[in-house]
Design an enzyme around this catalytic site. Structure first.
Site, PDB file in Angstrom:
ATOM      1  CG  PHE A 132     -54.798  68.678 -12.477  1.00 11.59           C
ATOM      2  CD1 PHE A 132     -56.146  68.826 -12.194  1.00 11.59           C
ATOM      3  CD2 PHE A 132     -53.914  69.621 -11.995  1.00 11.59           C
ATOM      4  CE1 PHE A 132     -56.605  69.908 -11.442  1.00 11.59           C
ATOM      5  CE2 PHE A 132     -54.360  70.708 -11.248  1.00 11.59           C
ATOM      6  CZ  PHE A 132     -55.705  70.852 -10.966  1.00 11.59           C
ATOM      7  N   PRO A 133     -54.566  63.859 -13.268  1.00  8.94           N
ATOM      8  CG  PRO A 133     -56.193  62.230 -12.880  1.00  8.94           C
ATOM      9  CD  PRO A 133     -55.852  63.669 -12.604  1.00  8.94           C
ATOM     10  CB  CYS A 134     -52.449  64.342 -18.033  1.00 12.82           C
ATOM     11  SG  CYS A 134     -50.738  64.435 -17.488  1.00 12.82           S
ATOM     12  CG  HIS A 135     -51.547  58.736 -15.235  1.00 13.67           C
ATOM     13  ND1 HIS A 135     -51.638  59.700 -14.246  1.00 13.67           N
ATOM     14  CD2 HIS A 135     -52.212  57.652 -14.773  1.00 13.67           C
ATOM     15  CE1 HIS A 135     -52.318  59.203 -13.223  1.00 13.67           C
ATOM     16  NE2 HIS A 135     -52.678  57.956 -13.514  1.00 13.67           N
TER      17      HIS A 135
END
Length: 178
Positions: A132-135
């Site tokens: 889950f690419p929260c970056h």
């Protein structure tokens, strides 16, 4: 049984915690083994053991992603979170590789435009960064904002995606659009 694997990556040591059904947590070297063990006990009531039966595919995909050979991760996961946080992280999973969105934009995507801080909290408690690419979530002013693995790692990930997209564009035959 909860398996644990530790491995070197381009951004430092990573840890994967997984059960037979999928990966439960991805952690960075700044999280102690004791903290991960406590997390497992608190969330699943399980102890962790070192192993590779449930972690091999995730490790391979993560290393390929971090080397620019892969643009998404699709190994099985067990998503332990509140319904709102799940919606936030699922919305972020749909942000295209190499692009960013603001916390406010994500709040709008999940139908809660006033929940900007709650979106930040969902990211801060994301047990599966990279998957889950929260970056890819930044401040509305274009600044990076925080990241549990450190702002330098966040910048590295954004640069990796940007460079990989640029490389893909340069490899396209001429006459094939942008």
């Amino acid at each position: 049984m909860m398996e644990f694997a530790r491995f070197q990556s381009p951004i430092g040591y990573l840890y994967i915690l997984a059960v037979q059904g999928g990966v439960v947590k991805i952690s960075f070297e700044n999280e102690s083994t004791e903290k991960m063990e406590n997390w497992c006990r608190n969330h699943l009531g399980m102890e962790i053991v070192e192993g590779t039966d449930f972690t091999t595919e995730a490790k391979s995909q993560i290393l390929n992603y971090l080397s620019g050979k892969r643009k998404s991760l699709n190994f099985p996961v067990v998503h332990l979170n509140t319904p709102f946080r799940k919606r936030v992280l699922e919305a972020e999973r749909n942000i295209p590789y190499g692009q960013t969105r603001s916390y406010g934009e994500v709040a709008n995507l999940v139908g809660c435009p006033e929940a900007i801080r709650a979106v930040g909290s969902a990211n801060a408690n994301n047990p599966l960064p990279l998957y889950f690419p929260c970056h890819r979530i930044i401040n509305s002013n274009g600044q990076l904002g925080g990241f549990g693995w450190g702002v330098d790692v966040k910048q590295y990930l954004l640069d990796l995606e940007s460079k990989s997209l640029q490389k893909d564009l340069n490899l396209r035959p001429s006459g094939y659009g942008p």
